[in-house]
Design an enzyme around this catalytic site. Structure first.
Site, PDB file in Angstrom:
ATOM      1  N   HIS A 183       4.738   1.653  12.449  1.00 12.24           N
ATOM      2  CA  HIS A 183       3.770   2.201  13.400  1.00 12.24           C
ATOM      3  C   HIS A 183       3.831   1.304  14.631  1.00 12.24           C
ATOM      4  O   HIS A 183       4.007   0.086  14.512  1.00 12.24           O
ATOM      5  CB  HIS A 183       2.369   2.185  12.789  1.00 12.24           C
ATOM      6  CG  HIS A 183       1.335   2.965  13.538  1.00 12.24           C
ATOM      7  ND1 HIS A 183       1.633   4.106  14.245  1.00 12.24           N
ATOM      8  CD2 HIS A 183       0.006   2.777  13.690  1.00 12.24           C
ATOM      9  CE1 HIS A 183       0.511   4.585  14.780  1.00 12.24           C
ATOM     10  NE2 HIS A 183      -0.481   3.786  14.472  1.00 12.24           N
ATOM     11  N   GLY A 234       0.840  -1.194   0.000  1.00 11.48           N
ATOM     12  CA  GLY A 234       0.000   0.000   0.000  1.00 11.48           C
ATOM     13  C   GLY A 234       0.872   1.240   0.000  1.00 11.48           C
ATOM     14  O   GLY A 234       1.967   1.252  -0.571  1.00 11.48           O
TER      15      GLY A 234
END
Length: 329
Positions: free
Chosen positions: A108, A26
């Site tokens: 993250h 992505g």
């Protein structure tokens, strides 16, 4: 004073001869895979076979394999999937194929901080969190620069985790701009708070409230749209370019005086207390539980809220205005 690490603090040779598996293609997956490839690294992208991303990666000239095959034998496994799907992919496809001494990499801190991914003790756990969407990150790399990032070492099993994470930061261009050290917990909790209180939640709530106040008092919806939404980008661009002071210098004196003297009507002590409660929900894990429960339940709450947002007058008016301007091009 916080230390900012640059190119001289990282060595790409650390990654030479290592197989890097990028799981996901992505926004971040594509940007980081292509930049590492351009930096001379051995990169394979792990995906579901014959999906949209599979075709896109092949078109970009990157080696592609199904996730288990990509992970098998990889020295670095970069999990660059959405937070909500990492648990399932990790459990079913990554964990059974991780080799001893591999580095498990994230961009993250969500999965590690909230325990949706539980790595074994015999791997490094590291993170580089670029402060930019992947598309811009890739553009900056191609322009010969990069975007700032945070980096962290959660576990240093091999004794080389810090060298590896800094080398990856260099390989994707972030050390050109500068990277700052943090930890997984602080990265994700500050990131979630920023999104909810300011960047996504706070800004949209402020736009809606301003628009609805003007319309309720008899102003044309189109006028309210321009004043409370359309011009926002101009202000944000000024702030991003040089901070709050730069923005104040570039708006009118009337706008500066009005903004500085009247803003406390909006952000009150009660607002700040509400922000503290929001941060408490993030720190306690309550928000992450709510989010993962909605994901596992088919995103019913999120889809309902999206529908409500789409039906709001400001969105209807905005679609009509944008269509009119597109016709004039």
């Amino acid at each position: 004073m916080v230390k900012i690490y640059h190119d001289a603090d990282a060595d790409l040779k650390v990654l030479k001869g290592k197989k890097i598996a990028v799981i996901g293609y992505g926004s971040q997956g594509r940007a980081q895979a292509l930049s590492l490839k351009d930096s001379g690294m051995d990169v394979v992208v792990g995906l579901r076979k014959d999906g949209k991303s599979w075709d896109a990666a092949k078109k970009d000239g990157v080696a592609v394999a199904e996730v288990p095959k990509a992970v098998k034998g990889a020295d670095i496994v970069m999990i660059l999937l959405p937070d909500e799907v990492q648990e399932g992919v990790y459990t079913n496809h990554i964990a059974p194929n991780l080799k001893d001494g591999a580095a498990l990499y994230f961009s993250h801190g969500f999965a590690i901080t909230y325990g949706t991914v539980k790595p074994p003790k015999n791997v490094d756990v590291i993170m580089v969190a670029p402060k930019s969407p992947g598309k811009r990150e890739r553009e900056m790399f191609l322009e010969g620069f990069g975007v700032p990032a945070l980096f962290a070492v959660e576990r240093d099993y091999t004794g080389k985790a810090r060298d590896i994470v800094l080398a990856i930061a260099k390989g994707i261009g972030c050390t050109r701009a500068g990277v700052i050290e943090t930890n997984f917990h602080d990265e994700v909790t500050s990131d979630l708070f920023g999104e909810q209180a300011v960047l996504c939640g706070g800004v949209t709530a402020l736009i809606l409230a301003g628009f609805e106040t003007l319309v309720k008092r008899g102003y044309q919806p189109e006028l309210a749209y321009f004043e409370c939404l359309h011009e926002l980008k101009l202000i944000v661009d000024l702030i991003q370019a040089g901070g709050l002071g730069h923005m104040w210098k570039n708006v009118s004196n009337t706008a500066e005086f009005g903004g500085l003297t009247q803003r406390d009507y909006i952000i009150t002590e009660d607002t700040k207390k509400a922000m503290d409660k929001m941060l408490d929900k993030i720190l306690s894990g309550e928000f992450s539980k709510e989010w993962m429960a909605d994901w596992k339940g088919g995103l019913k709450k999120m889809r309902e809220l999206e529908k409500q947002e789409s039906d709001r007058q400001i969105e209807v008016v905005g679609r009509e205005i944008r269509a009119l301007f597109e016709m004039k091009k």
